[in-house]
Write a protein that holds these residues in place. Structure first.
Motif, mmCIF file in Angstrom:
data_model
loop_
_atom_site.group_PDB
_atom_site.id
_atom_site.type_symbol
_atom_site.label_atom_id
_atom_site.label_comp_id
_atom_site.label_asym_id
_atom_site.label_seq_id
_atom_site.Cartn_x
_atom_site.Cartn_y
_atom_site.Cartn_z
ATOM 1 N N VAL A 87 3.249 3.551 3.352
ATOM 2 C CA VAL A 87 2.666 4.409 4.380
ATOM 3 C C VAL A 87 3.463 5.706 4.394
ATOM 4 N N ILE A 88 2.763 6.827 4.268
ATOM 5 C CA ILE A 88 3.416 8.126 4.154
ATOM 6 C C ILE A 88 2.936 9.055 5.259
ATOM 7 N N ASP A 89 3.890 9.608 5.998
ATOM 8 C CA ASP A 89 3.605 10.692 6.929
ATOM 9 C C ASP A 89 3.551 11.961 6.092
ATOM 10 N N CYS A 90 2.349 12.441 5.829
ATOM 11 C CA CYS A 90 2.187 13.554 4.894
ATOM 12 C C CYS A 90 2.612 14.884 5.503
ATOM 13 N N ALA A 91 2.663 14.985 6.823
ATOM 14 C CA ALA A 91 3.138 16.209 7.468
ATOM 15 C C ALA A 91 4.657 16.287 7.425
ATOM 16 N N ALA A 92 5.323 15.172 7.688
ATOM 17 C CA ALA A 92 6.782 15.142 7.668
ATOM 18 C C ALA A 92 7.331 14.945 6.264
ATOM 19 N N GLY A 93 6.489 14.482 5.333
ATOM 20 C CA GLY A 93 6.916 14.281 3.966
ATOM 21 C C GLY A 93 7.842 13.099 3.787
ATOM 22 N N ARG A 94 7.559 12.014 4.497
ATOM 23 C CA ARG A 94 8.452 10.858 4.379
ATOM 24 C C ARG A 94 7.666 9.554 4.513
ATOM 25 N N GLN A 95 8.231 8.513 3.908
ATOM 26 C CA GLN A 95 7.655 7.185 4.026
ATOM 27 C C GLN A 95 8.042 6.593 5.376
ATOM 28 N N THR A 96 7.075 5.983 6.053
ATOM 29 C CA THR A 96 7.339 5.419 7.375
ATOM 30 C C THR A 96 7.229 3.897 7.416
ATOM 31 N N ALA A 97 6.603 3.309 6.418
ATOM 32 C CA ALA A 97 6.473 1.847 6.390
ATOM 33 C C ALA A 97 6.097 1.429 4.985
ATOM 34 N N GLU A 98 6.316 0.175 4.689
ATOM 35 C CA GLU A 98 5.890 -0.399 3.411
ATOM 36 C C GLU A 98 5.245 -1.746 3.656
ATOM 37 N N LEU A 99 4.094 -1.957 3.038
ATOM 38 C CA LEU A 99 3.390 -3.226 3.125
ATOM 39 C C LEU A 99 3.733 -4.046 1.891
ATOM 40 N N SER A 100 4.067 -5.292 2.097
ATOM 41 C CA SER A 100 4.311 -6.215 0.991
ATOM 42 C C SER A 100 3.255 -7.302 1.022
ATOM 43 N N ALA A 101 2.625 -7.529 -0.110
ATOM 44 C CA ALA A 101 1.614 -8.577 -0.160
ATOM 45 C C ALA A 101 2.254 -9.921 0.174
ATOM 46 N N PRO A 102 1.600 -10.755 0.976
ATOM 47 C CA PRO A 102 2.154 -12.079 1.287
ATOM 48 C C PRO A 102 2.380 -12.884 0.016
ATOM 49 N N GLU A 103 3.242 -13.870 0.097
ATOM 50 C CA GLU A 103 3.528 -14.721 -1.053
ATOM 51 C C GLU A 103 2.233 -15.343 -1.569
#
Length: 355
Positions: A87-103
């Motif tokens: 997940v990227i905040d395109c205005a601030a230019g930074r990643q805010t979260a990451e999704l990991s696929a469940p096992e």
């Protein structure tokens, strides 16, 4: 006298501080993942002038992205069988979260937001059960996993939201895969691709290709303003398939587009992306293997234009026509305002996402 900090805090408390918009990210018109000469990968915002508005790093090769409907936020997905989405905040230019696929799962490279932006839906493979899944993530709680439901088939690839409502349409490619065998297809002789329509987590309608076309894996979709779904196939048979592009209206049978034999053979069994043109009267597909862009009439379902474009894959509507992205770094407008811009050093990946 109230301090500036106190004044701003008061505005936040009353909800009067203006929220960031895509204008705060440079007003891009499109998003696309790209590869870099040094082996790195980025997500780019592209302006109407075809210049870059931002270029933000990705942890691996991207495939497509989902743009939040209310704020300058994008979720970039790994190419299948990837297990990350950022997940990227395109205005601030930074990643805010990451999704990991469940096992026991991997992503297929696509996702779609609910109408209000609260929920993100992702196409996933439950590979132990050879079952397609739509994952549900809560965008207001840091993209926490909130649930899942069946996709209505095997190998769901692209998912789109129907216009003006939260019905989802899913391209179930029909192909069983497993990470232990990479991208090897395990069930070609009995694969069953379909389009599924999902309301509130339940498949409420589906449409399948004719039995003789069961080796036509439905991968990519576009949805017009009136709810017409255009889809592109990737043919899995040794022989050439009879069609690679189709149209569907919910409740009707599928219409396969009429492609002259030479144009069909030139696609080499592969459609990479699908998009309706700006006027919604035609639909474009790309075939990077065939180095082709083809445009079909929605009314007649017939081919009306074909252009040679080296390594063309991403396609999206633009003012007066279409924008094509190439793995060579080129961005090319087709239509009334033809033009091009080459971003040397960037290798555009599979999809252009219109904002």
């Amino acid at each position: 006298m109230t301090s500036r900090r106190g004044f701003l805090a008061g505005l936040v408390g009353t909800g009067l501080v203006p929220r960031a918009t895509w204008a705060d990210a440079g007003a891009p018109r499109w998003l696309s993942a790209a590869g870099m000469p040094d082996g790195g990968f980025v997500l780019c915002g592209i302006g109407d002038d075809l210049e870059l508005r931002f270029r933000l790093p990705l942890p691996g090769r991207g495939h497509a992205a989902a743009a939040h409907p209310a704020r300058p936020e994008a979720v970039a997905f790994a190419r299948r069988p990837g297990t990350f989405a950022v997940v990227i905040d395109c205005a601030a230019g930074r990643q805010t979260a990451e999704l990991s696929a469940p096992e026991g799962r991997h992503f297929y490279g696509h996702g779609a937001f609910s109408l209000d932006g609260r929920w993100l839906y992702t196409t996933e493979n439950d590979y132990a059960s050879a079952r397609g899944v739509i994952g549900v993530w809560d965008a207001e709680r840091g993209y926490a996993r909130a649930g899942e439901f069946d996709s209505g088939g095997t190998g769901p690839h692209e998912v789109r939201r129907m216009p003006g409502r939260d019905t989802l349409v899913v391209a179930n490619g029909g192909i069983e895969t497993h990470p232990d065998t990479g991208r090897t297809e395990l069930n070609i002789p009995w694969m069953q691709p379909n389009l599924s329509y999902i309301d509130e987590g339940r498949v409420t309608d589906s449409a399948a290709l004719p039995p003789e076309m069961h080796k036509g894996s439905i991968r990519h979709l576009a949805v017009s303003h009136d709810g017409t779904v255009a889809f592109g196939l990737q043919w899995q048979g040794d022989e050439d398939g009879p069609a690679l592009v189709g149209l569907h209206r919910r409740g009707d049978v599928m219409r396969l587009c009429d492609t002259p034999e030479d144009a069909l053979l030139a696609m080499r069994g592969y459609v990479g992306s699908v998009a309706f043109g700006a006027g919604q009267r035609d639909v474009a597909i790309t075939s990077p293997r065939g180095r082709l862009v083809q445009v079909y009439s929605v009314e007649t379902a017939r081919l009306q234009q074909s252009e040679q474009v080296q390594d063309a894959c991403g396609v999206a509507p633009c003012t007066g026509g279409l924008l094509i992205a190439s793995g060579t770094g080129a961005l090319r407008r087709m239509g009334r305002h033809a033009g091009a811009r080459n971003h040397s050093g960037l290798m555009w990946d599979n999809h252009l996402v219109a904002l």
